[in-house]
Design an enzyme around this catalytic site. Structure first.
Site, PDB file in Angstrom:
ATOM      1  N   HIS A  49      -3.422  -5.683   1.130  1.00 25.64           N
ATOM      2  CA  HIS A  49      -2.736  -5.885   2.407  1.00 25.64           C
ATOM      3  C   HIS A  49      -2.694  -7.369   2.790  1.00 25.64           C
ATOM      4  O   HIS A  49      -3.605  -7.854   3.474  1.00 25.64           O
ATOM      5  CB  HIS A  49      -3.454  -5.118   3.513  1.00 25.64           C
ATOM      6  CG  HIS A  49      -3.263  -3.646   3.480  1.00 25.64           C
ATOM      7  ND1 HIS A  49      -2.238  -3.011   4.164  1.00 25.64           N
ATOM      8  CD2 HIS A  49      -3.953  -2.671   2.845  1.00 25.64           C
ATOM      9  CE1 HIS A  49      -2.325  -1.702   3.968  1.00 25.64           C
ATOM     10  NE2 HIS A  49      -3.349  -1.468   3.154  1.00 25.64           N
ATOM     11  N   GLU A  60      -0.896  -8.757   5.013  1.00 23.46           N
ATOM     12  CA  GLU A  60      -0.737  -8.882   6.472  1.00 23.46           C
ATOM     13  C   GLU A  60      -2.079  -8.806   7.205  1.00 23.46           C
ATOM     14  O   GLU A  60      -2.177  -9.177   8.378  1.00 23.46           O
ATOM     15  CB  GLU A  60       0.221  -7.797   6.999  1.00 23.46           C
ATOM     16  CG  GLU A  60      -0.356  -6.411   7.173  1.00 23.46           C
ATOM     17  CD  GLU A  60      -0.513  -5.620   5.883  1.00 23.46           C
ATOM     18  OE1 GLU A  60      -0.888  -4.436   5.965  1.00 23.46           O
ATOM     19  OE2 GLU A  60      -0.252  -6.175   4.793  1.00 23.46           O
ATOM     20  N   CYS A  86       0.835  -1.196   0.000  1.00 28.97           N
ATOM     21  CA  CYS A  86       0.000   0.000   0.000  1.00 28.97           C
ATOM     22  C   CYS A  86       0.878   1.258   0.000  1.00 28.97           C
ATOM     23  O   CYS A  86       1.495   1.564  -1.009  1.00 28.97           O
ATOM     24  CB  CYS A  86      -0.967  -0.033   1.178  1.00 28.97           C
ATOM     25  SG  CYS A  86      -2.368   1.107   0.982  1.00 28.97           S
TER      26      CYS A  86
END
Length: 234
Positions: free
Chosen positions: A194, A196, A86
């Site tokens: 994302h 994660e 990002c």
């Protein structure tokens, strides 16, 4: 293997990345402040999401000049793994480590949603645990995620198989549905989604976990090859 999660003023996904590495794949990881100037002890550098320096001027435009970035560039040139997620992707673009630029989302609104992403290249250090063409669920959260490049650059990305992820239903207007790209050498990845935030079913998806597992698998394979070569040379 040792990971570094770079922290800029305004980063807000650094803790998520740290958790994904330490608690999900049991990796060794440190936070690295943006003013630090030594990355020699790390195998993979992560530039996390957030709003570095408040996204003033353009997203990533100021972070690109942080002291740490010269050493991120050095690590990339040495073949170490670098991933920008990002805002981290935006920083890599501003730093010239990846081609292209980011524009505001086509609808001029911040988008926060879980998107279906297609794996376009599973032969990189970041995608070894995925299947080619596999559709995975990864969240996005950005206001400037509309990836753009000129036609010549796009042709090169396509020719060199540098487009790693594509959106199934393009949410932001990115050219060629691009969600993530890598450099020609394959050791630097930038992606807007994302991973994660997709490491557990409790989060709605665990499809992002395999990206971190891929990095670990790649490193172990490289280490194994290095040991084999060293033994054969004796």
């Amino acid at each position: 293997m040792k990971f570094a999660v770079v922290v800029f003023p305004g980063s807000n996904c650094d803790i998520d990345c740290y958790h994904a590495i330490e608690d999900v794949i049991d990796g060794e990881v440190d936070y690295i402040w943006h003013q630090q100037v030594d990355l020699s002890g790390y195998d993979c550098i992560v530039l996390p999401g957030g709003f570095s320096y408040g996204d003033y001027l353009r997203s990533g435009a100021i972070a690109r000049f942080a002291p740490i970035m010269k050493h991120v560039e050095k690590a990339a040139a040495e073949g170490k793994l670098v991933i920008g997620i990002c805002n981290g992707f935006q920083i890599l673009l501003e730093a010239g480590l990846l081609p292209g630029a980011m524009k505001k989302n086509e609808n001029l609104q911040f988008i926060c949603s879980i998107e279906t992403i297609t794996v376009e290249n599973n032969q990189t250090p970041f995608t070894l645990e995925y299947h080619l063409g596999e559709e995975i669920k990864i969240p996005i959260a950005h206001g400037e995620g509309n990836y753009y490049c000129d036609q010549q650059t796009l042709k090169e990305l396509q020719k060199n198989n540098q487009i790693i992820f594509r959106y199934k239903d393009n949410p932001n207007g990115s050219i060629d549905d691009i969600a993530g790209i890598c450099n020609k050498q394959g050791n630097v990845l930038g992606m807007m989604p994302h991973p994660e935030r997709a490491v557990s079913k409790l989060l709605g998806s665990e499809d992002g976990k395999r990206l971190f597992q891929s990095i670990l698998s790649y490193w172990r394979e490289k280490k194994s090859e290095s040991r084999t070569y060293s033994s054969a040379s004796i």
